[in-house]
Design a protein around this motif. Structure first.
Motif, mmCIF file in Angstrom:
data_model
loop_
_atom_site.group_PDB
_atom_site.id
_atom_site.type_symbol
_atom_site.label_atom_id
_atom_site.label_comp_id
_atom_site.label_asym_id
_atom_site.label_seq_id
_atom_site.Cartn_x
_atom_site.Cartn_y
_atom_site.Cartn_z
ATOM 1 N N GLU A 60 0.843 -1.193 0.000
ATOM 2 C CA GLU A 60 0.000 0.000 0.000
ATOM 3 C C GLU A 60 0.881 1.247 0.000
ATOM 4 O OE1 GLU A 60 -2.058 0.908 3.691
ATOM 5 O OE2 GLU A 60 -3.827 1.547 2.567
ATOM 6 N N ALA A 61 0.607 2.188 -0.880
ATOM 7 C CA ALA A 61 1.403 3.421 -0.947
ATOM 8 C C ALA A 61 1.201 4.238 0.329
ATOM 9 C CB ALA A 61 0.988 4.232 -2.164
ATOM 10 N N VAL A 62 2.231 4.968 0.675
ATOM 11 C CA VAL A 62 2.162 5.740 1.921
ATOM 12 C C VAL A 62 1.047 6.780 1.855
ATOM 13 C CG1 VAL A 62 3.916 7.452 1.213
ATOM 14 C CG2 VAL A 62 3.548 6.946 3.655
ATOM 15 N N GLY A 63 0.819 7.322 0.663
ATOM 16 C CA GLY A 63 -0.230 8.323 0.521
ATOM 17 C C GLY A 63 -1.616 7.738 0.770
ATOM 18 N N THR A 64 -1.832 6.514 0.312
ATOM 19 C CA THR A 64 -3.117 5.849 0.530
ATOM 20 C C THR A 64 -3.342 5.610 2.021
ATOM 21 O OG1 THR A 64 -2.787 4.712 -1.576
ATOM 22 C CG2 THR A 64 -4.505 3.855 -0.129
ATOM 23 N N PHE A 65 -2.286 5.127 2.670
ATOM 24 C CA PHE A 65 -2.361 4.882 4.109
ATOM 25 C C PHE A 65 -2.662 6.180 4.863
ATOM 26 C CE2 PHE A 65 0.429 5.052 8.002
ATOM 27 C CZ PHE A 65 -0.422 4.325 8.835
ATOM 28 N N LEU A 66 -1.895 7.213 4.579
ATOM 29 C CA LEU A 66 -2.051 8.460 5.333
ATOM 30 C C LEU A 66 -3.398 9.125 5.056
ATOM 31 C CD1 LEU A 66 1.566 9.915 5.037
ATOM 32 C CD2 LEU A 66 0.487 8.923 7.081
ATOM 33 N N ALA A 67 -3.851 9.044 3.812
ATOM 34 C CA ALA A 67 -5.135 9.665 3.486
ATOM 35 C C ALA A 67 -6.257 9.023 4.301
ATOM 36 C CB ALA A 67 -5.415 9.522 1.990
ATOM 37 N N ASP A 68 -6.154 7.717 4.492
ATOM 38 C CA ASP A 68 -7.217 7.029 5.227
ATOM 39 C C ASP A 68 -7.170 7.308 6.729
ATOM 40 O OD1 ASP A 68 -9.445 5.140 5.402
ATOM 41 O OD2 ASP A 68 -8.012 3.903 6.514
ATOM 42 N N VAL A 69 -5.964 7.449 7.273
ATOM 43 C CA VAL A 69 -5.852 7.544 8.751
ATOM 44 C C VAL A 69 -5.619 8.967 9.233
ATOM 45 C CG1 VAL A 69 -4.944 5.195 8.898
ATOM 46 C CG2 VAL A 69 -3.343 7.141 8.816
ATOM 47 N N SER A 70 -5.600 9.939 8.330
ATOM 48 C CA SER A 70 -5.172 11.284 8.729
ATOM 49 C C SER A 70 -6.036 11.877 9.841
ATOM 50 C CB SER A 70 -5.149 12.220 7.519
ATOM 51 O OG SER A 70 -6.455 12.366 7.003
ATOM 52 N N GLY A 71 -7.286 11.464 9.917
ATOM 53 C CA GLY A 71 -8.135 11.994 10.979
ATOM 54 C C GLY A 71 -7.839 11.389 12.337
ATOM 55 N N ARG A 72 -7.335 10.152 12.339
ATOM 56 C CA ARG A 72 -7.125 9.442 13.615
ATOM 57 C C ARG A 72 -5.674 9.440 14.067
ATOM 58 N NH1 ARG A 72 -10.457 7.007 10.243
ATOM 59 N NH2 ARG A 72 -9.007 5.430 9.493
ATOM 60 N N LEU A 73 -4.760 9.703 13.151
ATOM 61 C CA LEU A 73 -3.340 9.650 13.468
ATOM 62 C C LEU A 73 -2.881 10.738 14.457
ATOM 63 C CD1 LEU A 73 -0.610 8.304 12.993
ATOM 64 C CD2 LEU A 73 -0.356 9.672 10.914
ATOM 65 N N PRO A 74 -3.406 11.972 14.377
ATOM 66 C CA PRO A 74 -2.905 12.999 15.297
ATOM 67 C C PRO A 74 -3.021 12.609 16.763
ATOM 68 C CG PRO A 74 -4.170 14.025 13.539
ATOM 69 C CD PRO A 74 -4.348 12.539 13.390
ATOM 70 N N ALA A 75 -4.127 12.012 17.139
ATOM 71 C CA ALA A 75 -4.307 11.648 18.549
ATOM 72 C C ALA A 75 -3.289 10.594 18.975
ATOM 73 C CB ALA A 75 -5.732 11.133 18.772
ATOM 74 N N VAL A 76 -2.994 9.681 18.077
ATOM 75 C CA VAL A 76 -2.011 8.633 18.395
ATOM 76 C C VAL A 76 -0.631 9.248 18.598
ATOM 77 C CG1 VAL A 76 -0.850 6.588 17.470
ATOM 78 C CG2 VAL A 76 -3.319 6.850 17.212
ATOM 79 N N LEU A 77 -0.265 10.155 17.703
ATOM 80 C CA LEU A 77 1.052 10.792 17.833
ATOM 81 C C LEU A 77 1.106 11.708 19.048
ATOM 82 C CD1 LEU A 77 1.877 11.560 14.090
ATOM 83 C CD2 LEU A 77 2.816 9.752 15.536
ATOM 84 N N ASP A 78 -0.014 12.323 19.393
ATOM 85 C CA ASP A 78 -0.039 13.139 20.620
ATOM 86 C C ASP A 78 0.171 12.256 21.849
ATOM 87 O OD1 ASP A 78 -0.427 15.410 19.178
ATOM 88 O OD2 ASP A 78 -2.582 15.575 19.588
#
Ligand SMILES: [Zn+2]
Length: 459
Positions: A60-78
């Motif tokens: 899976e391309a990184v862009g596809t992955f990030l586009a799908d999770v971009s809403g949920r990823l910030p909380a994880v990184l926080d």
């Protein structure tokens, strides 16, 4: 993982920072980094994991992955940032403006936002490819360009023609995804991240000035991310506190968090790729020269060498730096040359390869935990550093490891230290000690994968 094209490795006065041991440490860890060509270790380590050989995953391309999770990823990184600030005493907080927002934009914008949020080199493209073992040819029309895989011009230990491109949607072996990813931290993820490295990202990332190593030698700038000096004496920390400003614990935890997140979000390819990133740093800490500043040298001697240097007597320090640098280079060259030759000859009975597949010690670290980095992994490699250092002296020519007047040329693609060994008895002892390190690397690799693999729960 010796750098190619970087020849300026002789000790110099650059990079000096205060403290009795400052000059010693300023040059030690900047030369050769960890084991060479990590996939050679990872393929063996995972080959004995049940079901691993046949498991496949869809790329899976990184862009596809990030586009799908971009809403949920910030909380994880926080959450990850909160953990690091609360847990790691020398952690430099991530500036708030690097936070990964629920970014919109094209793949390049998403990728840049992600790379900045996790504070790695923003020149990494994170393209899709797998590495093939020595002896396996990649067809010319399937080659993945080296310049797309790495920000470095070349690496002494990795054949640029061993990378095979993968298209999004292709089915690839999990073992290959993980093994390939274990080389990626040496392809540039951690290069030029300090504010004195002259790169724009370093000015933004908040890591401060490079704590040790030459800040002007690009490959050396990753050293504080790949080394962890957790087992020096109190006097060393008192006089050279900057040795504690290292980041493997933060990297391992971050990439394991991302791996779990990707699996949980239904993106197993990235789950495995991030797992491979985490495994890299765990493997590095099984290398004694990554966890001890001067193996075989007492703390009192280290301080004395530093005092003499401050008084203008530089000889002992220069000699110590050359010795430890060359032994570090010799150990990596030995491991890499021997293992790549075994792969080419299909000699899977080579003791180093067998040790990586040996699960007899897996019971001592069945499942990796954050505390394992200090309490088990680096503690074990630190404990044998002196013995291994002494064996190197008995096994290889004094001209290389005792009385050298200059550091070995790590960019020398023709250097094959295996051919320079002493009589068979010492060779056998050397083999056993390096095989012990490989046994630990195999165990630790499996321990990380077991704890991340969604299908290994309870296994
Ligand atoms: Zn490394």
């Amino acid at each position: 993982m010796l750098p190619g094209g970087e020849r300026s490795i002789r000790p110099c006065r650059r990079g000096w920072r205060g403290g009795v041991l400052a000059v010693v440490a300023a040059f030690l860890p900047s030369v050769a980094l960890g084991w060479s060509n990590h996939p050679l270790c990872t393929w063996q380590a995972t080959a004995v994991m049940p079901g691993m050989a046949d498991r496949m995953v869809r790329a899976e391309a990184v862009g596809t992955f990030l586009a799908d999770v971009s809403g949920r990823l910030p909380a994880v990184l926080d959450g990850e940032e909160k953990w690091a600030r609360e847990t790691l005493p020398f952690y430099a907080p991530r500036p708030d403006d690097l936070r990964f927002g629920a970014a919109v934009g094209d793949e390049a914008a998403l990728r840049a936002g992600f790379l900045h949020a996790i504070r790695v080199n923003d020149g990494m493209t994170l393209g899709l490819y797998v590495q093939r073992p020595p002896g396996v040819d990649v067809p010319a029309d399937r080659l993945f360009p080296w310049s797309s895989a790495s920000v470095l011009r070349t690496l002494e230990d990795t054949d640029p023609h061993s990378l095979e491109r993968v298209a999004e949607g292709d089915m690839v072996r999990v073992a290959d995804v993980v093994a390939t990813a274990t080389n990626e931290p040496d392809f540039g993820l951690d290069i030029d991240l300090w504010q004195d490295n002259g790169a724009a990202q370093g000015a933004r990332y908040g890591f401060g000035v490079q704590p040790f190593g030459n800040p002007h030698l690009s490959y050396g700038t990753q050293a504080p991310f790949h080394m962890g000096f957790y087992h020096e004496s109190a006097i060393v920390y008192r006089t050279a506190g900057y040795l504690q400003r290292t980041y493997p614990e933060a990297r391992i935890h971050l990439f394991m968090t991302l791996s779990r997140f990707a699996f949980a979000q239904g993106h197993p390819y990235w789950g495995w790729r991030f797992a491979g990133w985490a495994v890299h740093y765990v493997q590095d800490l099984g290398q004694p020269y990554h966890v001890r500043v001067l193996p075989g040298v007492s703390a009192a001697s280290m301080v004395w060498i530093g005092v003499l240097d401050r008084l203008g007597v530089h000889g002992p320090q220069v000699a110590a730096v050359i010795r430890v640098t060359n032994r570090h280079v010799v150990l990596e060259n030995y491991q890499y040359r021997r293992m790549s030759a075994a792969y080419r000859a299909h000699d899977m009975d080579d003791p180093l390869l067998m040790a990586l597949r040996d699960t007899s010690d897996d019971v001592s670290l069945r499942r990796f935990a954050s505390s394992s980095v200090r309490e088990v992994i680096s503690a074990q490699s630190a404990a044998v550093a002196g013995v291994l250092d002494a064996q190197l002296v008995r096994t290889f020519p004094a001209a290389d490891v005792v009385a050298a007047e200059a550091t070995l040329d790590v960019a020398d693609r023709d250097m094959n230290i295996v051919s320079r060994q002493a009589p068979p008895g010492e060779q056998a002892r050397m083999t056993r000690l390096v095989a012990d390190r490989m046994r630990q690397v195999g165990r630790d690799t499996r321990a990380v994968i077991r704890v991340l693999d969604p299908e290994a729960a309870g296994r």
